[in-house]
Design an enzyme around this catalytic site. Sequence first.
Site, short mmCIF file in Angstrom:
data_model
loop_
_atom_site.label_atom_id
_atom_site.label_comp_id
_atom_site.label_asym_id
_atom_site.label_seq_id
_atom_site.Cartn_x
_atom_site.Cartn_y
_atom_site.Cartn_z
N ARG A 72 0.81 -1.23 0.00
CA ARG A 72 0.00 0.00 0.00
C ARG A 72 0.84 1.28 0.00
O ARG A 72 0.45 2.26 -0.60
CB ARG A 72 -0.86 0.03 1.26
N LYS A 178 2.45 -19.54 4.88
CA LYS A 178 1.60 -20.00 5.97
C LYS A 178 1.13 -18.81 6.80
O LYS A 178 1.76 -17.77 6.70
CB LYS A 178 2.35 -21.00 6.84
N HIS A 208 8.64 -23.61 5.16
CA HIS A 208 10.09 -23.43 5.00
C HIS A 208 10.91 -24.53 5.67
O HIS A 208 12.07 -24.74 5.32
CB HIS A 208 10.53 -22.03 5.44
N GLU A 246 12.63 -22.95 20.77
CA GLU A 246 13.12 -21.61 20.42
C GLU A 246 13.43 -20.85 21.69
O GLU A 246 12.65 -20.90 22.65
CB GLU A 246 12.06 -20.85 19.63
N ASP A 265 1.02 -22.58 14.83
CA ASP A 265 2.19 -21.89 14.28
C ASP A 265 3.28 -22.89 13.86
O ASP A 265 3.96 -22.67 12.86
CB ASP A 265 2.75 -20.93 15.34
N HIS A 270 5.03 -27.22 10.12
CA HIS A 270 6.44 -27.64 10.08
C HIS A 270 6.67 -29.03 10.70
O HIS A 270 7.31 -29.89 10.11
CB HIS A 270 7.31 -26.65 10.84
N LYS A 370 8.16 -21.34 22.76
CA LYS A 370 8.91 -20.08 22.75
C LYS A 370 9.55 -19.91 24.12
O LYS A 370 9.01 -20.36 25.13
CB LYS A 370 7.95 -18.91 22.53
C1 BG6 Z 1 7.72 -19.71 11.63
C2 BG6 Z 1 6.91 -19.40 12.85
O1 BG6 Z 1 6.97 -20.38 10.68
O2 BG6 Z 1 8.84 -20.51 12.00
C3 BG6 Z 1 7.75 -18.70 13.89
O3 BG6 Z 1 5.80 -18.59 12.49
C4 BG6 Z 1 8.99 -19.51 14.20
O4 BG6 Z 1 7.01 -18.47 15.09
C5 BG6 Z 1 9.71 -19.88 12.93
O5 BG6 Z 1 9.83 -18.71 15.03
C6 BG6 Z 1 10.84 -20.87 13.22
O6 BG6 Z 1 11.61 -21.02 12.08
P1 BG6 Z 1 13.15 -21.41 12.18
O7 BG6 Z 1 13.56 -21.60 10.76
O8 BG6 Z 1 13.83 -20.28 12.88
O9 BG6 Z 1 13.20 -22.69 12.99
#
Ligand code: BG6
Length: 518
Positions: A72, A178, A208, A246, A265, A270, A370
Amino acid sequence: MDASRGELLWWTVSLPNPFQDLYRLASPVPECVVVIFGANGDLTKRKLLPALYRLSYERRLSPGFAILGISRSPMGDEAFREKMRDAVARHLEDSPFEAEVWEGFAKGLFYLAGDLFTAETYTRLRARLDEIEAARRTGGNALFYLSTQPSQYEAVARGLGEAGLARGRGWRRLVVEKPFGRDFASARQLSRSLQEFFPESEVYRIDHYLGKETVQNILAFRFGNGIFEPLWNRRYVNHVQITAAESIGLEGRGAYYQEAGALRDMIQNHLLQVMATVAMEPCATFEPDAVRDERAKLLRSIRILKPEEVPTHAAAGQFGPGRVGGAEFHGFREEPGVDPESQTETYAAATFFVDNWRWAGVPFYIRTGKHLPKRVSEIAIQFNEAPHSVFGPERGRLAPNLLVLRIQPEEGISLKFQSKKPGAGMQLRPVSMDFNYGASFGDRSPAAYETLLLDAIRGDATLYTRQDMVEASWKVVEPILQVWGETRFAFPNYAAGSWGPAAADEMLARRGHAWRRP
Ligand code: BG6
């Protein structure tokens, strides 16, 4: 034409994954324009542009390549280039920023301001794409990348479709970030809306984790070797632990995270994809759909929990104040954008079973959270104990063999086994045999987004998820989402910097197991 920069650019033979080598050696990189919706967003700055710059730095893109960012904010091409220059220089993780390479790269970088809900934006987009195609010779090929709020996905697909941009002289593909839906029904609805304009074969749902070298290497490890696959089943494997811990918190994403939670999430996408890669049957060939069929089959074989099983098969946690890596953090409920009474989980663990001959009765424990003590993602395959200890009971139980596939950091694989301690007598001690990516290959591994973007440009969907896979994984997590949605948790129930709530330990203890401390 300079062959090293040419359109028919080949991957080098030094990539660590043999499947990748075989497949990619035969695949040219076509010319195209990548259109990024949400060009002013975090993902574009942190991941997409650094990945595309890096591909350009390595001369992996065709000379007929361009990027058109859309969002935007009013701004011209030059201002966008400046902004992206800063972002790339800041977020390139493990490679140098070279002004000269940037100059060449930035010539193919364009910007268009517009409201994604207005038809006129797509008319202007069409005109802009015609100009770029003529100037950069992108061959009519376009990769549309949805990096916007998920609530805008359908509008963009419709806008593209109605402006006649979903079909064209070259190929047209849609990459979708996602989260893909909030549950089974919304994911199905979203797929239908996208498919009104783009056929399923041109919809690339990105996860990813599948682009990480170490996740791809699971396939090489399992199917490129003869000795592991015979052990890869219920006769030898006692249980599997998949961890994505994490140390970071929400990083300013409080508002999104409060709606999503850890299960949506990380686990729905993943970690279930990682589990599918670990547990799937061997595919006959390394064709995109052969691999995806096996992953999908595995996801469909995961037993769906009954609501009454959820309290014993899943555990939710939310962090309170605590210390991580020497720094003090406040609790989730004190984060900006988060409801002070929030019932959102920042930690989720679950026990899944796969109902097939290979895995019947083997628990797959999955956890993510987290503000855990460290950043580590790994898969630990715990084998059965030796059936009989010839060394006598007085030497205690022999620790079972453990195979750890380390996704990040310190990417590698290690196998734990018993060994005789040097000296008199027969004292045993567990030791490990280690493979480390860095030490063995030396080379930098491509970041997941580099691999995935290049695959999408080349039309290789092996590492992208398909509608049936996404739907199967929503079905797996839905009973948990439903029961948790109706539960009033006594949150917070773990301190930032600890390994999660007691409920997650109890979940394993019920089966005589315990979480590893990676
Ligand atoms: C993302 C999540 O898809 O993956 C995040 O939304 C997360 O919350 C992240 O931190 C983790 O990715 P990676 O590659 O750092 O393990």
